[in-house]
Design a protein around this motif. Structure first.
Motif, PDB file in Angstrom:
ATOM      1  N   ASP A 129     -24.752   8.134  47.568  1.00 24.37           N
ATOM      2  CA  ASP A 129     -25.735   7.162  46.959  1.00 24.37           C
ATOM      3  C   ASP A 129     -25.048   6.937  45.555  1.00 24.37           C
ATOM      4  O   ASP A 129     -25.802   6.196  44.738  1.00 24.37           O
ATOM      5  N   HIS A 130     -23.872   7.134  45.452  1.00 25.69           N
ATOM      6  CA  HIS A 130     -23.327   6.669  44.099  1.00 25.69           C
ATOM      7  C   HIS A 130     -24.205   7.187  42.864  1.00 25.69           C
ATOM      8  O   HIS A 130     -24.090   6.484  41.880  1.00 25.69           O
ATOM      9  N   GLY A 131     -24.434   8.352  42.932  1.00 23.82           N
ATOM     10  CA  GLY A 131     -25.336   9.247  42.108  1.00 23.82           C
ATOM     11  C   GLY A 131     -24.216   9.662  40.901  1.00 23.82           C
ATOM     12  O   GLY A 131     -23.086   9.856  40.954  1.00 23.82           O
ATOM     13  N   HIS A 132     -24.901   9.928  39.722  1.00 23.52           N
ATOM     14  CA  HIS A 132     -24.249  10.716  38.632  1.00 23.52           C
ATOM     15  C   HIS A 132     -24.137  12.369  38.969  1.00 23.52           C
ATOM     16  O   HIS A 132     -25.159  12.763  39.114  1.00 23.52           O
ATOM     17  N   LEU A 133     -23.075  12.983  39.629  1.00 26.17           N
ATOM     18  CA  LEU A 133     -23.005  14.027  40.109  1.00 26.17           C
ATOM     19  C   LEU A 133     -22.823  15.342  39.267  1.00 26.17           C
ATOM     20  O   LEU A 133     -22.868  16.385  39.805  1.00 26.17           O
ATOM     21  N   ALA A 134     -22.333  15.154  37.895  1.00 25.29           N
ATOM     22  CA  ALA A 134     -22.208  16.382  36.896  1.00 25.29           C
ATOM     23  C   ALA A 134     -23.766  16.779  36.843  1.00 25.29           C
ATOM     24  O   ALA A 134     -24.529  15.932  36.951  1.00 25.29           O
ATOM     25  N   ARG A 135     -23.932  17.977  36.572  1.00 24.28           N
ATOM     26  CA  ARG A 135     -25.053  18.694  36.405  1.00 24.28           C
ATOM     27  C   ARG A 135     -25.779  17.976  35.300  1.00 24.28           C
ATOM     28  O   ARG A 135     -25.401  18.137  34.115  1.00 24.28           O
ATOM     29  N   LYS A 136     -27.054  17.693  35.487  1.00 26.27           N
ATOM     30  CA  LYS A 136     -27.830  17.014  34.444  1.00 26.27           C
ATOM     31  C   LYS A 136     -28.387  17.972  33.463  1.00 26.27           C
ATOM     32  O   LYS A 136     -28.796  19.055  33.964  1.00 26.27           O
ATOM     33  N   PRO A 137     -28.890  17.684  32.019  1.00 27.86           N
ATOM     34  CA  PRO A 137     -29.329  18.522  31.289  1.00 27.86           C
ATOM     35  C   PRO A 137     -30.784  18.920  31.783  1.00 27.86           C
ATOM     36  O   PRO A 137     -31.631  18.207  32.059  1.00 27.86           O
ATOM     37  N   GLY A 138     -30.870  20.207  31.898  1.00 32.48           N
ATOM     38  CA  GLY A 138     -32.542  20.486  32.422  1.00 32.48           C
ATOM     39  C   GLY A 138     -32.492  20.713  33.852  1.00 32.48           C
ATOM     40  O   GLY A 138     -33.531  21.355  34.433  1.00 32.48           O
ATOM     41  N   GLU A 139     -31.580  20.441  34.593  1.00 31.60           N
ATOM     42  CA  GLU A 139     -31.275  20.592  35.857  1.00 31.60           C
ATOM     43  C   GLU A 139     -30.896  22.045  36.387  1.00 31.60           C
ATOM     44  O   GLU A 139     -29.974  22.568  35.801  1.00 31.60           O
ATOM     45  N   SER A 140     -31.553  22.717  37.136  1.00 25.74           N
ATOM     46  CA  SER A 140     -31.371  23.935  37.630  1.00 25.74           C
ATOM     47  C   SER A 140     -29.945  23.987  38.437  1.00 25.74           C
ATOM     48  O   SER A 140     -29.934  23.087  39.040  1.00 25.74           O
ATOM     49  N   GLU A 141     -29.507  25.173  38.550  1.00 28.45           N
ATOM     50  CA  GLU A 141     -28.125  25.267  39.198  1.00 28.45           C
ATOM     51  C   GLU A 141     -28.502  25.013  40.842  1.00 28.45           C
ATOM     52  O   GLU A 141     -27.685  24.543  41.408  1.00 28.45           O
TER      53      GLU A 141
END
Length: 343
Positions: free
Chosen positions: A147-159
């Motif tokens: 999906d060409h998404g931003h793949l680094a873990r986002k702030p507030g996103e659980s592991e």
């Protein structure tokens, strides 16, 4: 060859600069559109693209497949002359209509990184076109996420949320490529060039090589999951400085020991060892939008920090040092500010 992890032996870093300068490194070129009518920031004009290919030919530099070139370079088996690999991100239609015929006329191999959900949309290649190119000698189709998404873990996103999201994007894209084209290459280009250490470990677990959007050449001591490429869009690929990039050398450091680029302080500090054969007086560093910036060297460790904070999600520090024969060692660090909006 065994797959290399992020950590490299310290013995590699003790090699003299002259030895680094004499060996072949791999310079990977990164393109998006090759067109005169698409957004300039991500486009290379047709005439400029032709000129770039002509310069590679005139300089007598060998163009190799990305997987072959990466593996041989990391293994130290690439000889003494720089080699070039050509890559395209996103599988835009102009790669099929404009770039592919020019590359075929030169007999140059190349790799197209595909974000699979975009295939067939306006401005992108169709699966029929991708399959046709995949059947040509020297053409590799590889993974650019689903999906060409931003793949680094986002702030507030659980592991667990992050792991599910990333696994879906990486693995569904690889499955689609396998289903449509046969076995997919173990190559991955990070969308936007963004990654963090956890994402790198996901690539290590899959045995994939990871390519960013930071500039520079690839050398044997480089980490397999943060491999550089030179952007070749109109603003960066002009012929007046292209030869310097094509002849650039990998900075003699273990890039697996650098920061993954996710910042906690703004501006961030880049620290790296200066090889004993280098002189701090000949080192030059730049920051995105701030021009040349200063640095300190303490006990052989260079510390580079821009004077002003940045207001963008992604930005870079670039450092160069003469490597002899008119070439330069080139180190680029892309920084990622996760507090900034995704774009």
């Amino acid at each position: 060859m065994p797959f290399r992890t992020l950590v490299r032996p310290l013995a590699l870093l003790s090699m003299m600069v002259a030895a680094f300068a004499a060996r072949a490194d791999l310079v990977v070129l990164q393109y998006h559109h090759v067109s005169d009518s698409t957004p300039s920031a991500t486009s290379t004009s047709v005439s400029l693209f032709e000129g770039q290919l002509d310069m590679i030919s005139e300089l007598g530099l060998e163009v190799v497949g990305l997987l072959e070139g990466t593996q041989q370079t990391l293994a130290g088996e690439a000889g003494s002359d720089n080699r070039i690999a050509i890559t395209f991100d996103d599988a835009y239609k102009s790669v099929y209509t404009e770039a592919a015929p020019l590359l075929a006329s030169k007999g140059y191999p190349y790799t197209i990184f595909v974000n699979t959900q975009a295939v067939g949309r306006n401005g992108y290649m169709t699966w029929a076109q991708i399959k046709e190119l995949a059947g040509r000698e020297g053409v590799t189709i590889a993974n650019h996420s689903a999906d060409h998404g931003h793949l680094a873990r986002k702030p507030g996103e659980s592991e667990s949320e992050w792991q599910t999201r990333v696994a879906n994007s990486l693995d569904s894209a690889q499955k689609t490529l396998n289903d449509k084209l046969g076995a997919a290459a173990p190559l991955f280009a990070y969308p936007y060039g963004e990654f963090d250490q956890a994402l790198e470990q996901e690539l290590v677990a899959r045995g994939w090589y990871g390519y960013g959007q930071q500039s520079g050449a690839i050398g044997p001591e480089y980490a397999t999951t943060r491999l550089p490429r030179f952007p070749m869009a109109n603003a960066y690929g002009q012929l007046n400085n292209l030869e310097t990039k094509l002849r650039s050398k990998a900075f003699p450091i273990d890039t697996g020991k650098l920061s993954d680029g996710v910042i906690s302080d703004n501006p961030p500090t880049l620290s790296f060892p200066l090889d004993s054969g280098m002189s701090a007086d000949q080192l030059t560093c730049f920051a995105s939008g701030q021009g040349r910036i200063g640095f300190d060297v303490v006990d052989g460790i260079v510390r580079v920090k821009a004077p002003e904070p940045f207001n963008s999600r992604r930005f870079r520090y670039n450092c160069t040092h003469p490597a002899g024969g008119g070439s330069y060692y080139w180190l680029s660090q892309q920084w990622l500010d996760l507090s900034r909006p995704e774009d």
